[in-house]
Design a protein around this motif. Sequence first.
Motif, PDB file in Angstrom:
ATOM      1  N   PRO A 286       0.804  -1.282   0.107  1.00 57.97           N
ATOM      2  CA  PRO A 286       0.130  -0.056  -0.036  1.00 57.97           C
ATOM      3  C   PRO A 286       0.788   1.212   0.095  1.00 57.97           C
ATOM      4  O   PRO A 286       0.363   2.386  -0.564  1.00 57.97           O
TER       5      PRO A 286
ATOM      6  N   GLU B 223      -0.680   3.138  -3.137  1.00 54.64           N
ATOM      7  CA  GLU B 223      -1.979   4.300  -2.847  1.00 54.64           C
ATOM      8  C   GLU B 223      -1.206   5.747  -3.108  1.00 54.64           C
ATOM      9  O   GLU B 223      -1.940   6.385  -3.614  1.00 54.64           O
TER      10      GLU B 223
ATOM     11  N   ALA C  27      -2.185   5.626  -6.653  1.00 56.93           N
ATOM     12  CA  ALA C  27      -3.598   5.726  -6.760  1.00 56.93           C
ATOM     13  C   ALA C  27      -3.817   7.289  -6.732  1.00 56.93           C
ATOM     14  O   ALA C  27      -4.782   7.907  -7.428  1.00 56.93           O
ATOM     15  N   ASP C  28      -3.520   8.059  -5.810  1.00 58.26           N
ATOM     16  CA  ASP C  28      -3.909   9.298  -5.373  1.00 58.26           C
ATOM     17  C   ASP C  28      -3.308  10.056  -6.455  1.00 58.26           C
ATOM     18  O   ASP C  28      -3.962  11.186  -6.929  1.00 58.26           O
TER      19      ASP C  28
ATOM     20  N   ARG D  65      -5.774  10.010  -9.299  1.00 56.67           N
ATOM     21  CA  ARG D  65      -7.025  10.892  -8.946  1.00 56.67           C
ATOM     22  C   ARG D  65      -6.529  12.268  -9.207  1.00 56.67           C
ATOM     23  O   ARG D  65      -7.347  12.957  -9.681  1.00 56.67           O
TER      24      ARG D  65
ATOM     25  N   LEU E 153      -4.398  -2.872  -9.414  1.00 51.64           N
ATOM     26  CA  LEU E 153      -4.504  -2.285  -8.048  1.00 51.64           C
ATOM     27  C   LEU E 153      -4.663  -0.826  -8.065  1.00 51.64           C
ATOM     28  O   LEU E 153      -5.479  -0.289  -7.278  1.00 51.64           O
ATOM     29  N   VAL E 154      -3.816  -0.209  -8.888  1.00 53.22           N
ATOM     30  CA  VAL E 154      -3.809   1.359  -8.657  1.00 53.22           C
ATOM     31  C   VAL E 154      -5.335   1.840  -9.458  1.00 53.22           C
ATOM     32  O   VAL E 154      -5.828   2.664  -9.012  1.00 53.22           O
TER      33      VAL E 154
ATOM     34  N   ALA F  94      -8.271   1.337  -7.320  1.00 55.42           N
ATOM     35  CA  ALA F  94      -8.297   2.381  -6.214  1.00 55.42           C
ATOM     36  C   ALA F  94      -8.729   3.782  -6.724  1.00 55.42           C
ATOM     37  O   ALA F  94      -9.270   4.367  -5.952  1.00 55.42           O
ATOM     38  N   ALA F  95      -8.046   3.977  -7.679  1.00 51.89           N
ATOM     39  CA  ALA F  95      -8.210   5.320  -8.116  1.00 51.89           C
ATOM     40  C   ALA F  95      -9.504   5.694  -9.384  1.00 51.89           C
ATOM     41  O   ALA F  95     -10.012   6.598  -9.159  1.00 51.89           O
TER      42      ALA F  95
END
Length: 342
Positions: free
Chosen positions: A149, A153, A156-157, A160, A208-209, A212-213
């Motif tokens: 993570p 993460e 992913a952020d 976004r 995964l990215v 999440a995004a």
Amino acid sequence: MAYDALVLVSFGGPEQPEDVLPFLQNVTRGRGVPPERLAEVVEHYLHFGGVSPINQQCRELLAAIRADFAAHGVDLPVYWGNRNWNPMLADTVARMRDDGVKRALAFVTSAYGGYSSCRQYQEDIAAARAAVGPDAPVIEKLRQFWDHPGFVEPHADAVRAALAQLDPAQRDSTRLVFTAHSIPTSAAATAGPTGGRYTEQLAETARLVRAAAAPDLPYDLVWQSRSGPPQVPWLEPDINDHLAALASSGVTAVVVSPIGFVSDHLEVVWDLDTEALETAKQVGLDFVRAATPGTDPRFVAMVRELVLERGTPDGSVPRRLGELPMWDTCPTPCCVPAARRP
């Protein structure tokens, strides 16, 4: 803890114009890279004043790790050594020996398995220890972290944040494009004990990215930064070819996420922010490049977690957060079993 130091091991990069050619000669020695390709890459570095961002990024990461260790009671000195340019790893290992270090962990700035991204760093560590001699500290590489993570993460952020720069009206014609360094297809086929490790791990990071995004958006995993002789097959498609294909299929905007990298070094700022951006303009795509983790606190904390996860050489310290072992990483003990986190 059975370890008495951590060493940050990275690729290295030139910090003045006269460093550029010797640095690239170090990188490409024995690889059959055509002289014209080498000259082309020299110009990429000179475009940025002959300075690669990577060494300063390593300095910033080094400072962040030290601060995080201090804040969380991890009493380990942190060193830094490079594969291809100063500070060279052998010089760092000699300094560690002189400082009395006996057993250290190595955090490598590459998340993935494969020869150049994992095994070659093990060879670099072994060669540095051999150069220092019998009193060199034992150095054990921390595991790969492609699905941690603390790596996923921040990516992913960043996706976004990049999407927020695009017109929401374009959402239905926007695509995510994940990139990583291309390698010869022969190297990809033999990565890991059963082959395919590099591409499989990258495909999972991309999944995964995106989950999440932006789970509603289609995505692709493509390749960048090819450097080998033209007659040798490398992973495709290249990012520039892919952008042209997307534009012709009705896509109007892309977010490009360099999940193959931990920081915005030259292969990001040239291959994506310069070349791929120009390609996107030529084919009429809106283009936003997502950031890399850099010194994101979650990424820095991940380094500490990996150190604590390793615990002792026999693995007797329990895994954090109750994770279950997931996979064996390499036929040699470069990593301890990883743990998939939600």
